[in-house]
Design an enzyme around this catalytic site. Structure first.
Site, PDB file in Angstrom:
ATOM      1  N   HIS A  17      89.825 106.743  27.672  1.00 16.57           N
ATOM      2  CA  HIS A  17      88.522 107.274  28.078  1.00 16.57           C
ATOM      3  C   HIS A  17      88.331 107.288  29.592  1.00 16.57           C
ATOM      4  O   HIS A  17      87.202 107.228  30.067  1.00 16.57           O
ATOM      5  CB  HIS A  17      87.408 106.465  27.395  1.00 16.57           C
ATOM      6  N   HIS A 104      95.965  97.123  15.478  1.00 16.56           N
ATOM      7  CA  HIS A 104      95.943  97.932  16.703  1.00 16.56           C
ATOM      8  C   HIS A 104      96.337  97.016  17.869  1.00 16.56           C
ATOM      9  O   HIS A 104      96.829  95.898  17.659  1.00 16.56           O
ATOM     10  CB  HIS A 104      94.558  98.571  16.907  1.00 16.56           C
ATOM     11  N   ASP A 354      93.185 109.758  13.673  1.00 17.71           N
ATOM     12  CA  ASP A 354      94.167 110.500  12.877  1.00 17.71           C
ATOM     13  C   ASP A 354      94.411 109.757  11.570  1.00 17.71           C
ATOM     14  O   ASP A 354      94.800 108.586  11.597  1.00 17.71           O
ATOM     15  CB  ASP A 354      95.493 110.586  13.647  1.00 17.71           C
TER      16      ASP A 354
HETATM   17  C1  LIG Z   1      99.962 111.176  18.118  1.00 21.42           C
HETATM   18  C2  LIG Z   1      99.407 109.816  17.827  1.00 21.42           C
HETATM   19  C3  LIG Z   1      98.091 109.678  17.445  1.00 21.42           C
HETATM   20  C4  LIG Z   1      97.554 108.426  17.155  1.00 21.42           C
HETATM   21  N1  LIG Z   1      96.269 108.354  16.710  1.00 21.42           N
HETATM   22  C5  LIG Z   1      95.775 107.147  16.325  1.00 21.42           C
HETATM   23  C6  LIG Z   1      94.465 107.035  15.780  1.00 21.42           C
HETATM   24  O1  LIG Z   1      93.739 108.022  15.667  1.00 21.42           O
HETATM   25  N2  LIG Z   1      94.040 105.803  15.407  1.00 21.42           N
HETATM   26  C7  LIG Z   1      94.811 104.675  15.525  1.00 21.42           C
HETATM   27  O2  LIG Z   1      94.397 103.592  15.183  1.00 21.42           O
HETATM   28  N3  LIG Z   1      96.049 104.762  16.039  1.00 21.42           N
HETATM   29  C8  LIG Z   1      96.539 105.956  16.432  1.00 21.42           C
HETATM   30  N4  LIG Z   1      97.817 106.022  16.965  1.00 21.42           N
HETATM   31  C9  LIG Z   1      98.623 104.798  17.071  1.00 21.42           C
HETATM   32  C10 LIG Z   1      98.107 103.790  18.075  1.00 21.42           C
HETATM   33  O3  LIG Z   1      98.085 104.317  19.376  1.00 21.42           O
HETATM   34  C11 LIG Z   1      98.989 102.547  17.997  1.00 21.42           C
HETATM   35  O4  LIG Z   1      99.180 102.170  16.681  1.00 21.42           O
HETATM   36  C12 LIG Z   1      98.372 101.391  18.699  1.00 21.42           C
HETATM   37  O5  LIG Z   1      98.391 101.626  20.086  1.00 21.42           O
HETATM   38  C13 LIG Z   1      99.092 100.073  18.458  1.00 21.42           C
HETATM   39  O6  LIG Z   1     100.399 100.148  18.896  1.00 21.42           O
HETATM   40  P1  LIG Z   1     101.644  99.955  17.928  1.00 21.42           P
HETATM   41  O7  LIG Z   1     101.296 100.605  16.634  1.00 21.42           O
HETATM   42  O8  LIG Z   1     102.749 100.652  18.615  1.00 21.42           O
HETATM   43  O9  LIG Z   1     101.837  98.482  17.759  1.00 21.42           O
HETATM   44  C14 LIG Z   1      98.363 107.260  17.278  1.00 21.42           C
HETATM   45  C15 LIG Z   1      99.692 107.401  17.684  1.00 21.42           C
HETATM   46  C16 LIG Z   1     100.225 108.662  17.943  1.00 21.42           C
HETATM   47  C17 LIG Z   1     101.653 108.782  18.349  1.00 21.42           C
END
Ligand SMILES: Cc1cc2nc3c(=O)[nH]c(=O)nc-3n(C[C@H](O)[C@H](O)[C@H](O)COP(=O)(O)O)c2cc1C
Length: 418
Positions: A17, A104, A354
């Site tokens: 943000h 997260h 997502d």
């Molecule tokens: C294209 C894309 C979109 C994402 N959208 C979301 C989202 O809408 N909500 C969410 O919780 N995580 C989303 N993520 C994943 C988080 O960024 C990620 O799970 C979080 O930073 C924790 O990191 P880790 O899963 O690598 O441990 C997305 C990842 C990608 C690649």
């Protein structure tokens, strides 16, 4: 750290943000012709709000070239690329002031830095990947122009739905006495890797090139969304026409760099190259990629369980990898969890998220593949060019060099400039 690559070096910046996100790309060769459209095409494939399968956050993600490119030509100086964050709703995240979102990055970022961005995922947000995709698009342009390299990623599974083995997907063999494990590398799978195009991938909102499977995947994602839940998936990526000789043993082996690159994408949990875990189930007699002479006179392999990399060095065959993405953490279904202060409670996250990240992660995987390839190429070119300036050595035993008959005319020069 926020920098990736040795000679082709990208530093990304930005949080979910803040005012803008983007990158500074250093090491891009001068004289590469490119336009903002070349970068925008991949950014638009990554942007949110593309379909009802992705987050409704509505960002146009238009790229602004700040430096390093004039009259559509790279100057060889650092290229700065900026994308504005426009559709922000920080209030949607007020409950995460109290609760770290389960699975997260809220808790670990706060533990590590002792301070966190005031809203959203901050630096851990997938907004960060915009800088990678923009830099990857430039790498890809060079690789395509100079070597004809093609990089295509596609969604190969969502939840338990896989592209069927009969049309190129992978299925598990459950007969433990059967050594004829064939399906990681069926002719159909090789055919899919050899022919799949971005156009075919983009025909489906799920980015799975097999329409029937794509339809089932769509339903699976909608089911997760309707249940205020989420679901994971895998992406397969193929790199075609990659020159042999790329990769820096021992710590920067090509597959190690690919794994590093892919596992740095948010939400990734798994990485495989070539036969991957299936290779552990197949005897060596079946798994070995026997050498054959290719039409151009060079050695190639009859099969490609290795996934185009042996000893950490590309061998000229197609490189293919599979990357596993978890189900996104932020879900609006209520979950029992604890607040930062230890108070037990329930979190039902608000905000726009997502339900499944893989359709949008396809261009991110392609970008990371391009960044690894480009960096490895510059390193190998530096080595071969520097070595080519030395006087020829004529005293070596013949076993120490490649037999000349396996090199087609002009191959020596071509290899030098690989
Ligand atoms: C294209 C894309 C979109 C994402 N959208 C979301 C989202 O809408 N909500 C969410 O919780 N995580 C989303 N993520 C994943 C988080 O960024 C990620 O799970 C979080 O930073 C924790 O990191 P880790 O899963 O690598 O441990 C997305 C990842 C990608 C690649």
């Amino acid at each position: 750290m926020s920098t990736f690559g040795h000679l082709f070096r990208v530093t990304t910046y930005g949080e979910s943000h803040c005012a803008s996100v983007g990158c500074i790309l250093d090491g891009c060769p001068p004289g590469l012709q490119l336009s903002a459209t070349d970068i925008q095409t991949q950014l638009s494939r990554r942007r949110p709000g593309q379909s009802n399968l992705t987050t409704p956050r509505d960002e146009k993600d238009l790229v602004y070239i700040q430096s390093g490119i004039e009259h559509g030509v790279t100057l060889g100086t650092p290229i700065a690329l900026l994308v504005k964050n426009e559709d922000q709703r920080p209030k949607d995240y007020s409950e995460t002031d109290l609760y770290p979102r389960p699975s997260h990055a809220d808790y670990t970022y706060l533990e590590k830095y002792g301070i966190k961005a005031s809203s959203g995922g901050g630096r851990s947000s997938a907004r960060e990947t915009i800088g990678r995709v923009a830099a990857g698009a430039i790498a890809e342009l060079y690789l395509k122009q100079v070597h004809g390299v093609e990089i295509v990623a596609f969604v190969s599974s969502v939840g338990k739905i896989n592209i069927p083995a009969s049309v190129g997907g992978r299925s598990a063999s459950h007969d433990e006495n059967n050594d004829d494990v064939e399906d990681a590398l069926t002719p159909e799978f090789r055919q899919l890797l050899a022919t799949v195009t971005r156009e075919a991938v983009d025909k489906q909102p799920t980015r799975c090139p097999h329409p029937e499977t794509a339809e089932r995947m769509t339903k699976r994602i909608i089911r997760a969304k309707d249940a205020h839940d989420s679901i994971g998936g895998t992406i397969t990526c193929v790199m075609r026409n990659v020159p042999p000789g790329l990769g820096e043993p021992v710590f920067d082996k090509f597959e190690a760099m690919l794994a590093h690159a892919m596992l740095s994408i948010p939400a990734t949990k798994a990485f495989e190259i070539g036969s991957g875990f299936r290779g552990t189930e197949v005897p060596g007699s079946k798994h070995n990629d026997a050498f054959v002479v290719r039409p151009d006179g060079r050695l190639g392999t009859a099969t490609n369980w290795s996934g185009g990399v042996q000893g950490g060095i590309t061998n000229g065959e197609d490189i293919y990898v599979r990357v596993g993405f978890k189900s996104p953490a932020t879900i609006s279904r209520a979950q029992a969890t604890a607040q930062y202060d230890g108070t037990a409670g329930e979190l039902a996250a608000r905000g726009r998220h997502d339900p499944c990240v893989v359709p949008r992660a396809v261009p991110i995987v392609e970008a990371m593949a391009a960044l690894v390839l480009m960096d490895a190429l510059l390193i190998q070119n530096a080595r071969t060019h520097t070595a080519s300036l030395l006087p020829p050595i004529t005293t070596l035993p013949p076993t120490m060099i490649m037999p000349p008959k396996l090199k087609p005319a002009g191959a020596a020069e071509k290899q030098e400039e690989a």
